[in-house]
Design an enzyme around this catalytic site. Structure first.
Site, PDB file in Angstrom:
ATOM      1  CE1 TYR A  20     -70.863  20.485  79.633  1.00  0.00           C
ATOM      2  CE2 TYR A  20     -69.275  20.627  77.835  1.00  0.00           C
ATOM      3  CZ  TYR A  20     -70.353  21.149  78.529  1.00  0.00           C
ATOM      4  OH  TYR A  20     -70.915  22.340  78.121  1.00  0.00           O
ATOM      5  CB  THR A 123     -63.874  16.319  66.854  1.00  0.00           C
ATOM      6  OG1 THR A 123     -63.322  17.625  67.024  1.00  0.00           O
ATOM      7  CG2 THR A 123     -62.813  15.442  66.188  1.00  0.00           C
ATOM      8  CE1 TYR A 147     -60.542  14.111  70.256  1.00  0.00           C
ATOM      9  CE2 TYR A 147     -60.526  16.298  69.263  1.00  0.00           C
ATOM     10  CZ  TYR A 147     -61.210  15.274  69.876  1.00  0.00           C
ATOM     11  OH  TYR A 147     -62.556  15.378  70.090  1.00  0.00           O
ATOM     12  CG  LEU A 194     -62.622  31.617  75.619  1.00  0.00           C
ATOM     13  CD1 LEU A 194     -61.281  32.063  76.198  1.00  0.00           C
ATOM     14  CD2 LEU A 194     -62.908  32.327  74.293  1.00  0.00           C
ATOM     15  CG  ASP A 288     -55.287  28.329  67.665  1.00  0.00           C
ATOM     16  OD1 ASP A 288     -55.566  27.119  67.642  1.00  0.00           O
ATOM     17  OD2 ASP A 288     -55.218  28.986  68.722  1.00  0.00           O
TER      18      ASP A 288
END
Length: 333
Positions: A20, A123, A147, A194, A288
């Site tokens: 992507y 990231t 990750y 999302l 989260d």
């Protein structure tokens, strides 16, 4: 300062350029006049996502670059990686080998062949659950999953290689990448983001969207994230190439600096598509954070980067256009 004339075309390798972000970045590099070779093993990428005009070499990034870089290149943009958080916790070996070992082999190949520049796809997961938002590059790096830990390990390795061997390196720490550019957009076999998940409800591929937690200390009770358009992200890579300085490793956060809640994203998808999008509330997911928003002041000041596509509705509209075009191509009238 830039290391060369900004108008000089560069000969570049893009690892993971069938994915992507890598394919959008490849397209933007080609539009800027650069010569691009894409290396991708197609484990998660798509051969038809490699833009016309790029040379494509199918293969493992580490093994391929060991010989490919002998041709002489001005730099590498390294996107190839495993990137599913949940999978990284279930199969950590795959991530330590796929992300860290592969990157170390790439760094050694660059050193062997004198390839001077590296732009690394890092990231925001390197920060874990930060206590302060917006998140600056000075925030403690305390990743909460494998990750993020592997990406941080590669960042640390790049720092030492730059100091020891004169490599000009930049790491770009992404927040939530979204949207589409031309004919290129998100189409992951395992989707975790999302906006495309909500659009799967619109297309009938999913019955409803789950909202994980509505008791966060935010205005509407749902988690807030920073969404950056994939084309703005790609443009930062072009600027990073030009500003990379020999012997230095610079790290930049990339985001819009504005957060949108889960409910706001769902509502934007409803507005753009005209679809009701049923949503159900589920328990919070462990780990989260309530708010993850980037402080991109350093990228703005040092790279001259400014996001041009920061409107959430516009980001969703681009993703929806791509989704419709893909479905139309797959189901011609």
């Amino acid at each position: 300062m830039p290391t060369d004339n900004p108008n000089t075309p560069l000969k570049l390798v893009v690892t993971g350029g069938a994915g992507y972000v890598g394919s959008v970045c490849t397209q933007r590099l080609l539009e800027a006049g650069h010569q691009v070779t894409v290396v991708d093993d197609l484990s998660t990428g798509h051969a038809d996502a490699v833009p016309d005009g790029a040379r494509f070499v199918e293969g493992d990034a580490a093994d391929t670059l060991r010989t490919l870089l002998a041709e002489g290149f001005d730099g590498v943009l390294h996107f190839a990686a495993k990137s599913l958080v949940g999978e990284s916790m279930q199969d950590p070996a795959r991530y330590w080998h796929g992300n860290v070992v592969t990157s170390l082999k790439l760094l050694d190949a660059m050193r062997e062949h004198g390839t001077p520049r590296l732009v690394f796809s890092s990231t925001a997961a390197t920060y874990g659950e930060p206590e302060v938002s917006p998140i600056a590059e000075t925030a403690p790096t305390q990743p909460t999953n494998t990750y993020g830990a592997t990406k941080l390990a590669v960042d640390n390795a790049i720092t030492t290689y730059a100091r020891a061997h004169g490599l000009a390196a930049v790491s770009l720490r992404y927040f939530n990448v979204a949207g589409a550019y031309g004919s290129i957009g998100e189409r992951h076999s395992t989707e975790t983001h999302l906006i495309p998940l909500v659009l799967q409800v619109v297309t009938g591929d999913r019955e409803q969207i789950q909202i994980y937690g509505e008791d966060y200390p935010t205005e509407d009770g749902t988690a807030i994230r920073d969404y950056i358009h994939v084309a703005d992200l790609a443009d930062a890579h072009l600027l990073a190439l030009r500003h990379a300085t020999a012997g230095e490793h610079r790290i930049y956060n990339l985001g819009n600096g504005t957060g949108f809640s889960v409910r706001q994203v769902i509502e934007a998808c409803r507005e753009v598509t005209g679809h009701p999008v049923p949503a159900v509330v589920a328990p919070r997911r462990a780990g989260d954070p309530a708010v993850l928003v980037a402080a991109s002041d350093r990228a703005r000041a040092e790279l001259g980067w400014r996001p041009q596509r920061a409107d959430l509705t516009g980001i969703v509209a681009d993703a929806w256009r791509f989704t419709q075009e893909r479905r139309g191509a797959a189901n011609p009238a």
